[in-house]
Design a protein around this motif. Structure first.
Motif, PDB file in Angstrom:
ATOM      1  N   PRO A 232      26.184  10.178  25.177  1.00 27.76           N
ATOM      2  CA  PRO A 232      26.703   9.718  23.880  1.00 27.76           C
ATOM      3  C   PRO A 232      27.536  10.793  23.201  1.00 27.76           C
ATOM      4  O   PRO A 232      27.380  11.986  23.458  1.00 27.76           O
ATOM      5  CB  PRO A 232      25.431   9.432  23.074  1.00 27.76           C
ATOM      6  N   GLY A 233      28.387  10.342  22.310  1.00 24.16           N
ATOM      7  CA  GLY A 233      29.068  11.239  21.387  1.00 24.16           C
ATOM      8  C   GLY A 233      28.384  11.130  20.038  1.00 24.16           C
ATOM      9  O   GLY A 233      27.157  11.039  19.979  1.00 24.16           O
ATOM     10  N   PRO A 234      29.141  11.106  18.941  1.00 24.22           N
ATOM     11  CA  PRO A 234      28.525  10.968  17.619  1.00 24.22           C
ATOM     12  C   PRO A 234      28.008   9.540  17.416  1.00 24.22           C
ATOM     13  O   PRO A 234      28.793   8.599  17.253  1.00 24.22           O
ATOM     14  CB  PRO A 234      29.674  11.283  16.656  1.00 24.22           C
ATOM     15  N   VAL A 235      26.697   9.378  17.464  1.00 15.29           N
ATOM     16  CA  VAL A 235      26.065   8.069  17.288  1.00 15.29           C
ATOM     17  C   VAL A 235      25.130   8.150  16.086  1.00 15.29           C
ATOM     18  O   VAL A 235      24.371   9.120  15.943  1.00 15.29           O
ATOM     19  CB  VAL A 235      25.297   7.644  18.555  1.00 15.29           C
ATOM     20  N   TRP A 236      25.183   7.140  15.235  1.00 16.14           N
ATOM     21  CA  TRP A 236      24.425   7.122  13.989  1.00 16.14           C
ATOM     22  C   TRP A 236      22.940   6.877  14.262  1.00 16.14           C
ATOM     23  O   TRP A 236      22.514   5.759  14.508  1.00 16.14           O
ATOM     24  CB  TRP A 236      24.987   6.047  13.068  1.00 16.14           C
ATOM     25  N   THR A 237      22.148   7.943  14.254  1.00 22.43           N
ATOM     26  CA  THR A 237      20.719   7.881  14.534  1.00 22.43           C
ATOM     27  C   THR A 237      19.983   8.811  13.577  1.00 22.43           C
ATOM     28  O   THR A 237      20.594   9.686  12.944  1.00 22.43           O
ATOM     29  CB  THR A 237      20.398   8.314  15.979  1.00 22.43           C
ATOM     30  N   PRO A 238      18.643   8.692  13.467  1.00 22.01           N
ATOM     31  CA  PRO A 238      17.877   9.584  12.591  1.00 22.01           C
ATOM     32  C   PRO A 238      17.999  11.057  12.955  1.00 22.01           C
ATOM     33  O   PRO A 238      17.723  11.920  12.120  1.00 22.01           O
ATOM     34  CB  PRO A 238      16.435   9.096  12.776  1.00 22.01           C
ATOM     35  N   LEU A 239      18.415  11.345  14.178  1.00 18.95           N
ATOM     36  CA  LEU A 239      18.599  12.734  14.594  1.00 18.95           C
ATOM     37  C   LEU A 239      19.538  13.472  13.642  1.00 18.95           C
ATOM     38  O   LEU A 239      19.385  14.677  13.399  1.00 18.95           O
ATOM     39  CB  LEU A 239      19.170  12.760  16.020  1.00 18.95           C
ATOM     40  N   GLN A 240      20.502  12.755  13.079  1.00 19.69           N
ATOM     41  CA  GLN A 240      21.498  13.382  12.214  1.00 19.69           C
ATOM     42  C   GLN A 240      20.937  13.723  10.835  1.00 19.69           C
ATOM     43  O   GLN A 240      21.437  14.625  10.158  1.00 19.69           O
ATOM     44  CB  GLN A 240      22.717  12.460  12.059  1.00 19.69           C
ATOM     45  N   LEU A 241      19.890  13.000  10.406  1.00 19.10           N
ATOM     46  CA  LEU A 241      19.339  13.221   9.073  1.00 19.10           C
ATOM     47  C   LEU A 241      18.205  14.230   9.051  1.00 19.10           C
ATOM     48  O   LEU A 241      17.719  14.598   8.003  1.00 19.10           O
ATOM     49  CB  LEU A 241      18.853  11.895   8.473  1.00 19.10           C
ATOM     50  N   ASN A 242      17.754  14.669  10.217  1.00 19.55           N
ATOM     51  CA  ASN A 242      16.676  15.651  10.300  1.00 19.55           C
ATOM     52  C   ASN A 242      17.274  17.013  10.648  1.00 19.55           C
ATOM     53  O   ASN A 242      16.985  17.592  11.685  1.00 19.55           O
ATOM     54  CB  ASN A 242      15.654  15.217  11.359  1.00 19.55           C
ATOM     55  N   LYS A 243      18.194  17.482   9.780  1.00 23.65           N
ATOM     56  CA  LYS A 243      18.878  18.770   9.935  1.00 23.65           C
ATOM     57  C   LYS A 243      19.793  18.796  11.152  1.00 23.65           C
ATOM     58  O   LYS A 243      20.165  19.863  11.632  1.00 23.65           O
ATOM     59  CB  LYS A 243      17.869  19.920  10.019  1.00 23.65           C
ATOM     60  N   GLY A 244      20.177  17.617  11.635  1.00 21.63           N
ATOM     61  CA  GLY A 244      21.053  17.557  12.796  1.00 21.63           C
ATOM     62  C   GLY A 244      22.506  17.873  12.472  1.00 21.63           C
ATOM     63  O   GLY A 244      23.305  18.137  13.375  1.00 21.63           O
ATOM     64  N   GLN A 245      22.855  17.834  11.183  1.00 19.19           N
ATOM     65  CA  GLN A 245      24.196  18.179  10.726  1.00 19.19           C
ATOM     66  C   GLN A 245      24.099  19.240   9.637  1.00 19.19           C
ATOM     67  O   GLN A 245      23.106  19.298   8.903  1.00 19.19           O
ATOM     68  CB  GLN A 245      24.915  16.942  10.175  1.00 19.19           C
ATOM     69  N   LEU A 246      25.126  20.056   9.530  1.00 19.64           N
ATOM     70  CA  LEU A 246      25.157  21.046   8.460  1.00 19.64           C
ATOM     71  C   LEU A 246      25.310  20.359   7.104  1.00 19.64           C
ATOM     72  O   LEU A 246      25.860  19.246   7.033  1.00 19.64           O
ATOM     73  CB  LEU A 246      26.309  22.024   8.676  1.00 19.64           C
ATOM     74  N   PRO A 247      24.848  20.980   6.030  1.00 15.85           N
ATOM     75  CA  PRO A 247      24.969  20.383   4.701  1.00 15.85           C
ATOM     76  C   PRO A 247      26.415  19.996   4.385  1.00 15.85           C
ATOM     77  O   PRO A 247      27.352  20.757   4.626  1.00 15.85           O
ATOM     78  CB  PRO A 247      24.479  21.503   3.771  1.00 15.85           C
ATOM     79  N   GLY A 248      26.575  18.783   3.878  1.00 18.06           N
ATOM     80  CA  GLY A 248      27.897  18.301   3.483  1.00 18.06           C
ATOM     81  C   GLY A 248      28.694  17.633   4.579  1.00 18.06           C
ATOM     82  O   GLY A 248      29.745  17.046   4.304  1.00 18.06           O
ATOM     83  N   GLN A 249      28.243  17.698   5.825  1.00 20.96           N
ATOM     84  CA  GLN A 249      29.022  17.136   6.931  1.00 20.96           C
ATOM     85  C   GLN A 249      28.720  15.664   7.213  1.00 20.96           C
ATOM     86  O   GLN A 249      29.504  14.988   7.871  1.00 20.96           O
ATOM     87  CB  GLN A 249      28.781  17.949   8.204  1.00 20.96           C
TER      88      GLN A 249
END
Length: 298
Positions: A232-249
């Protein structure tokens, strides 16, 4: 002019920026995301491709694993669901979708960082279903960091335990149960081929998974067991909300893909079904990118 029957991929799913939302404490829940990821709950229609097969899917409570589990059930498969304790609400939803199809669902709460957990889920699945035909190794840990100095070595160890070492352990435990015609499917990432500095440890594990997949395909070839990966590439999953992205991204997540948006888990489900089914009887040692346009080179 004749009206087109085609669908523009740029706008088929959520194509706007994502709303600002709080980073969730571990573990993150899909039920608290805005918008909720589309895992095919209302759209996936099966055709019996996996009738009476028995599957174990790690990380199946949400995101990509959830989409695969629901699709497998609608193709006629019994599914064991591994999830991290604390994600029971999401996991029970998936269990309900599986049982709605008249298939067996089995919940396996465990942390893959724990010693023996990755083999335990295999043994429990075999005990519950009487066998194991499909092993989908999808669970992952991803924590973004600003700089190398911000990366705790404990995080590196945990990320490798969940993303890579647990795969070795699960495959070791499963190999005696996998008969000819069985399939192992791993989840790697476009980070394996195009790594981001803020995901140093995560990207390294995904590169290891890509290599491991190709290598395991060689090991299992004379046993009649196929091994492939979805990337996968960028897929909208809970992984992104558990510090998976830097603040503001987070609002711009996925906007830089060639398609111009993030993917949804439902867009990957058919690939997992394909690789699990007899349609892919001549496919092994392959990595399939579903990533909005990222180039794949191992």
């Amino acid at each position: 002019m004749k009206k087109s029957v085609l669908n523009d991929p740029r706008v088929m799913y959520h194509s706007d920026k994502f709303p600002v939302q709080k980073t969730q404490a571990e573990p993150a829940l899909q039920s608290q995301m805005q918008p909720r990821p589309d895992c095919g709950e209302a759209s996936y229609v099966g055709t019996g491709k996996l009738l009476n097969r028995k599957a174990l899917v790690t990380g199946a409570d949400s995101g990509i694993g959830r989409a695969a589990a629901i699709a497998f059930a609608r193709e006629g498969c019994d599914v064991a669901i591994q999830f991290v304790p604390g994600e029971e609400a999401d996991a029970k939803e998936v269990k309900g979708y599986i049982e709605d199809e008249g298939r067996q669902a089995f919940l396996l709460p465990c942390d893959l960082r724990d010693e023996g957990a990755a083999s335990w889920i295999v043994h429990e699945t075999v005990d519950a279903f009487g066998g194991l035909d499909l092993l989908v190794l999808n669970s992952a840990m991803q924590v973004a960091i600003e700089t190398l100095a911000d990366l705790p070595i404990q995080q590196v160890e945990d990320t490798f335990k969940v993303n890579v070492i647990s795969m070795f352990e699960s495959v070791q435990a499963a190999q005696k149960h996998l008969l000819p015609g069985s399939s192992i499917i791993t989840t790697t990432s476009s980070q394996s081929f195009d790594p981001s500095p803020q995901l140093l440890d995560y990207a390294a594990t995904k590169s290891a998974i890509s290599n491991l997949t190709v290598n395991l395909a060689q090991y299992f070839a004379d046993k009649g067991v196929r091994v492939n990966a979805v990337s996968p590439g960028p897929v909208w999953t809970p992984l992104q909300l558990n510090k998976g992205q830097l603040p503001g991204q987070l609002p711009n997540f996925g906007q830089g893909s060639l398609i111009g948006r993030a993917g949804q888990p439902a867009e990957l489900a058919h690939m997992y079904v394909y690789l699990a089914s007899d349609d892919a009887s001549f496919v092994t040692g392959q990595i399939y990118g579903i990533n909005g346009g990222t180039n794949i080179n191992l």
